[in-house]
Design a protein around this motif. Sequence first.
Motif, PDB file in Angstrom:
ATOM      1  N   CYS A  86      46.549  47.200  42.072  1.00 16.39           N
ATOM      2  CA  CYS A  86      46.091  46.300  43.123  1.00 16.39           C
ATOM      3  C   CYS A  86      44.787  46.867  43.677  1.00 16.39           C
ATOM      4  O   CYS A  86      44.444  48.021  43.416  1.00 16.39           O
ATOM      5  CB  CYS A  86      47.134  46.171  44.228  1.00 16.39           C
ATOM      6  SG  CYS A  86      47.360  47.652  45.219  1.00 16.39           S
ATOM      7  N   ALA A  87      44.068  46.042  44.423  1.00 18.86           N
ATOM      8  CA  ALA A  87      42.816  46.498  45.019  1.00 18.86           C
ATOM      9  C   ALA A  87      42.574  45.746  46.316  1.00 18.86           C
ATOM     10  O   ALA A  87      43.128  44.667  46.540  1.00 18.86           O
ATOM     11  CB  ALA A  87      41.654  46.259  44.054  1.00 18.86           C
ATOM     12  N   LEU A  88      41.761  46.348  47.150  1.00 17.30           N
ATOM     13  CA  LEU A  88      41.280  45.685  48.358  1.00 17.30           C
ATOM     14  C   LEU A  88      39.818  45.328  48.125  1.00 17.30           C
ATOM     15  O   LEU A  88      39.095  46.101  47.501  1.00 17.30           O
ATOM     16  CB  LEU A  88      41.425  46.606  49.571  1.00 17.30           C
ATOM     17  CG  LEU A  88      42.843  47.092  49.874  1.00 17.30           C
ATOM     18  CD1 LEU A  88      42.828  48.081  51.030  1.00 17.30           C
ATOM     19  CD2 LEU A  88      43.766  45.920  50.182  1.00 17.30           C
ATOM     20  N   GLY A  89      39.401  44.172  48.600  1.00 15.74           N
ATOM     21  CA  GLY A  89      38.022  43.736  48.407  1.00 15.74           C
ATOM     22  C   GLY A  89      37.558  42.899  49.581  1.00 15.74           C
ATOM     23  O   GLY A  89      38.178  42.908  50.652  1.00 15.74           O
ATOM     24  N   ASN A  90      36.490  42.158  49.368  1.00 14.46           N
ATOM     25  CA  ASN A  90      36.002  41.255  50.408  1.00 14.46           C
ATOM     26  C   ASN A  90      37.047  40.180  50.686  1.00 14.46           C
ATOM     27  O   ASN A  90      37.782  39.773  49.784  1.00 14.46           O
ATOM     28  CB  ASN A  90      34.692  40.590  49.975  1.00 14.46           C
ATOM     29  CG  ASN A  90      33.578  41.600  49.824  1.00 14.46           C
ATOM     30  OD1 ASN A  90      33.522  42.587  50.548  1.00 14.46           O
ATOM     31  ND2 ASN A  90      32.708  41.365  48.866  1.00 14.46           N
ATOM     32  N   ILE A 104      40.205  37.801  47.997  1.00 14.09           N
ATOM     33  CA  ILE A 104      41.660  37.973  47.975  1.00 14.09           C
ATOM     34  C   ILE A 104      42.262  36.929  47.035  1.00 14.09           C
ATOM     35  O   ILE A 104      41.931  35.754  47.099  1.00 14.09           O
ATOM     36  CB  ILE A 104      42.265  37.865  49.391  1.00 14.09           C
ATOM     37  CG1 ILE A 104      41.767  39.031  50.254  1.00 14.09           C
ATOM     38  CG2 ILE A 104      43.794  37.858  49.343  1.00 14.09           C
ATOM     39  CD1 ILE A 104      42.136  38.939  51.714  1.00 14.09           C
ATOM     40  N   GLY A 105      43.106  37.401  46.139  1.00 10.07           N
ATOM     41  CA  GLY A 105      43.726  36.525  45.147  1.00 10.07           C
ATOM     42  C   GLY A 105      42.977  36.479  43.831  1.00 10.07           C
ATOM     43  O   GLY A 105      43.441  35.880  42.867  1.00 10.07           O
ATOM     44  N   GLY A 155      44.039  43.362  40.759  1.00  6.69           N
ATOM     45  CA  GLY A 155      44.370  42.165  41.527  1.00  6.69           C
ATOM     46  C   GLY A 155      44.024  42.412  42.985  1.00  6.69           C
ATOM     47  O   GLY A 155      44.532  43.354  43.584  1.00  6.69           O
ATOM     48  N   GLN A 156      43.154  41.562  43.528  1.00  7.04           N
ATOM     49  CA  GLN A 156      42.700  41.731  44.916  1.00  7.04           C
ATOM     50  C   GLN A 156      43.764  41.201  45.875  1.00  7.04           C
ATOM     51  O   GLN A 156      43.978  40.000  45.962  1.00  7.04           O
ATOM     52  CB  GLN A 156      41.398  40.973  45.136  1.00  7.04           C
ATOM     53  CG  GLN A 156      40.282  41.386  44.191  1.00  7.04           C
ATOM     54  CD  GLN A 156      39.682  42.718  44.533  1.00  7.04           C
ATOM     55  OE1 GLN A 156      40.333  43.750  44.428  1.00  7.04           O
ATOM     56  NE2 GLN A 156      38.439  42.714  44.917  1.00  7.04           N
ATOM     57  N   VAL A 167      50.085  35.081  47.399  1.00  4.71           N
ATOM     58  CA  VAL A 167      48.980  35.787  46.733  1.00  4.71           C
ATOM     59  C   VAL A 167      49.550  36.725  45.671  1.00  4.71           C
ATOM     60  O   VAL A 167      49.091  36.745  44.523  1.00  4.71           O
ATOM     61  CB  VAL A 167      48.116  36.573  47.755  1.00  4.71           C
ATOM     62  CG1 VAL A 167      47.133  37.506  47.055  1.00  4.71           C
ATOM     63  CG2 VAL A 167      47.383  35.617  48.680  1.00  4.71           C
ATOM     64  N   LEU A 168      50.556  37.486  46.051  1.00  4.27           N
ATOM     65  CA  LEU A 168      51.167  38.452  45.137  1.00  4.27           C
ATOM     66  C   LEU A 168      51.771  37.750  43.913  1.00  4.27           C
ATOM     67  O   LEU A 168      51.490  38.128  42.772  1.00  4.27           O
ATOM     68  CB  LEU A 168      52.234  39.253  45.881  1.00  4.27           C
ATOM     69  CG  LEU A 168      52.790  40.482  45.191  1.00  4.27           C
ATOM     70  CD1 LEU A 168      51.704  41.529  44.981  1.00  4.27           C
ATOM     71  CD2 LEU A 168      53.929  41.062  45.999  1.00  4.27           C
ATOM     72  N   ASP A 169      52.575  36.722  44.141  1.00  2.00           N
ATOM     73  CA  ASP A 169      53.234  36.017  43.041  1.00  2.00           C
ATOM     74  C   ASP A 169      52.225  35.369  42.098  1.00  2.00           C
ATOM     75  O   ASP A 169      52.396  35.397  40.876  1.00  2.00           O
ATOM     76  CB  ASP A 169      54.205  34.957  43.579  1.00  2.00           C
ATOM     77  CG  ASP A 169      55.378  35.559  44.342  1.00  2.00           C
ATOM     78  OD1 ASP A 169      55.620  36.777  44.206  1.00  2.00           O
ATOM     79  OD2 ASP A 169      56.034  34.812  45.094  1.00  2.00           O
ATOM     80  N   ASN A 170      51.167  34.794  42.658  1.00  2.00           N
ATOM     81  CA  ASN A 170      50.131  34.154  41.852  1.00  2.00           C
ATOM     82  C   ASN A 170      49.411  35.181  40.977  1.00  2.00           C
ATOM     83  O   ASN A 170      49.173  34.949  39.789  1.00  2.00           O
ATOM     84  CB  ASN A 170      49.142  33.420  42.770  1.00  2.00           C
ATOM     85  CG  ASN A 170      48.210  32.514  42.017  1.00  2.00           C
ATOM     86  OD1 ASN A 170      48.542  31.986  40.962  1.00  2.00           O
ATOM     87  ND2 ASN A 170      47.018  32.326  42.564  1.00  2.00           N
TER      88      ASN A 170
END
Length: 153
Positions: free
Chosen positions: A67-71, A75-76, A105-106, A125-128
């Motif tokens: 997973c990642a964090l982004g702008n 997200i998604g 995955g953001q 978001v997670l499931d997608n």
Amino acid sequence: MVICCIGTPKVKGDSLAPKIGDELIKSNINAFVYGTSQYPITAINYMTFYNHIITCHKNDFVIAVDCALGNKTEIGSIKITKRGICPGKAIGKTLNSIGNIGILGQVGDIEKQPFDELRNTPSVVLDNLVSKITSLIISLSDSVYLNKKNQKI
């Protein structure tokens, strides 16, 4: 082919890759899959898995998933890197890079508190992301398998 799914099922957003590992195993993918909800790859055991993969699979193509964090606007979304990934980078970890390519995955906003973002990732978001990334990896695996099969003819 080796798929290295990094994360812990104990934190919602960070459970992305282990959930993908679960789905890949259910699909009977033609690859070695490391990192599932039952046997996750975390910062604590990462070097054990890393050493195993670079020793036992030194000639195999490795896909690293995390997973990642982004702008906020990302997200998604899914990011693919050409040089693998450095797990835990968003939360200040310095672990060895792994993978020939990386799939990220953001799941949250980098501008907010990282742990809060990972804990509060929306289920939709997670499931997608799990569904899309799993399909992407299965398609890649099928392509690699078909190329190898055609090369032997």
